[in-house]
Design an enzyme around this catalytic site. Sequence first.
Site, short mmCIF file in Angstrom:
data_model
loop_
_atom_site.label_atom_id
_atom_site.label_comp_id
_atom_site.label_asym_id
_atom_site.label_seq_id
_atom_site.Cartn_x
_atom_site.Cartn_y
_atom_site.Cartn_z
N ARG A 64 -6.53 -6.83 -5.45
CA ARG A 64 -5.51 -6.85 -6.81
C ARG A 64 -4.29 -7.98 -7.00
O ARG A 64 -3.81 -8.06 -8.23
CB ARG A 64 -5.08 -5.28 -7.24
CG ARG A 64 -6.66 -4.63 -7.53
CD ARG A 64 -6.05 -3.06 -7.79
NE ARG A 64 -5.69 -2.35 -6.34
CZ ARG A 64 -6.47 -2.21 -5.38
NH1 ARG A 64 -7.92 -2.00 -5.65
NH2 ARG A 64 -5.76 -1.70 -4.37
N GLU A 101 -2.05 2.50 4.47
CA GLU A 101 -1.74 3.75 3.82
C GLU A 101 -3.02 4.61 4.29
O GLU A 101 -2.90 5.78 4.83
CB GLU A 101 -1.34 3.99 2.49
CG GLU A 101 -0.87 5.29 2.04
CD GLU A 101 -0.91 5.57 0.63
OE1 GLU A 101 -1.32 4.51 -0.16
OE2 GLU A 101 -0.61 6.85 0.39
P1 AMP Z 1 0.37 -0.78 1.98
O1 AMP Z 1 -0.09 -1.99 3.19
O2 AMP Z 1 0.32 0.34 2.57
O3 AMP Z 1 1.68 -1.17 1.32
O4 AMP Z 1 -0.70 -0.66 0.83
C1 AMP Z 1 -0.50 -1.54 0.06
C2 AMP Z 1 -1.98 -2.13 -0.34
O5 AMP Z 1 -3.14 -1.19 -0.57
C3 AMP Z 1 -2.01 -2.62 -1.76
O6 AMP Z 1 -2.67 -4.11 -1.65
C4 AMP Z 1 -2.55 -1.51 -2.71
O7 AMP Z 1 -3.46 -2.28 -3.39
C5 AMP Z 1 -3.33 -0.72 -1.92
N1 AMP Z 1 -2.92 0.59 -1.86
C6 AMP Z 1 -2.25 1.41 -1.01
N2 AMP Z 1 -2.00 2.63 -1.44
C7 AMP Z 1 -2.37 2.56 -2.80
C8 AMP Z 1 -2.53 3.80 -3.72
N3 AMP Z 1 -2.20 4.86 -3.65
N4 AMP Z 1 -3.12 3.08 -5.13
C9 AMP Z 1 -3.54 1.99 -5.09
N5 AMP Z 1 -3.61 1.25 -4.40
C10 AMP Z 1 -3.08 1.34 -3.05
#
Ligand code: AMP
Length: 177
Positions: A64, A101
């Site tokens: 995205r 996450e």
């Molecule tokens: P992070 O590495 O944990 O910061 O995760 C970020 C990436 O995971 C981004 O590219 C988001 O598109 C996706 N992502 C993580 N958690 C969510 C969530 N709760 N809702 C939507 N996308 C998420």
Amino acid sequence: MSPDTLERLRSTIRDVPDFPQPGILFKDITPVLADAVLLRQAIEGMAAAFADQKVDKVVGIDARGFIFGALMAARLGAGFVPVRKKGKLPWRTRGLDYTLEYGSNSVEMHEDALAPGEKVVLADDLLATGGTAGAAVRLIQESGADLLGSAFFIELGFLDGRSKLAGSGPVHALLTF
Ligand code: AMP
């Protein structure tokens, strides 16, 4: 950006519980993308933080982040560089593993995508734990480019992902949940 516009953007994001796995509240941004006015406002809002600077490249994160990043690049008069999941880029790459996450992942960037000294902005749809963006920051910094800062459409503030981006310039998020 007006409080009304921010509220419209915020209320158009769709919360999807337990996707892609139990316990995750997924922020679905596709209703924002589908709305001609809100899409433009989201991109303008994200780009505004860097509008008075010379930006050479916007780096967007798979998948995205490609949408937000490429539209931001066009608006800022910059080129676009993708950071992709492992194995997707055709040319020589440098890569990094990181934790997400919901799981772990590996991202790559073409090794010649950024030149030393180029002014770069990092873009993604959402900052959660900061693992993904932190990996992209390291790839950008290893290339010798000059990271001006980062722009996210959404930040999940309670996960404190921005602490992983310390020292990488200002971290801008249009909406915080
Ligand atoms: P992070 O590495 O944990 O910061 O995760 C970020 C990436 O995971 C981004 O590219 C988001 O598109 C996706 N992502 C993580 N958690 C969510 C969530 N709760 N809702 C939507 N996308 C998420």
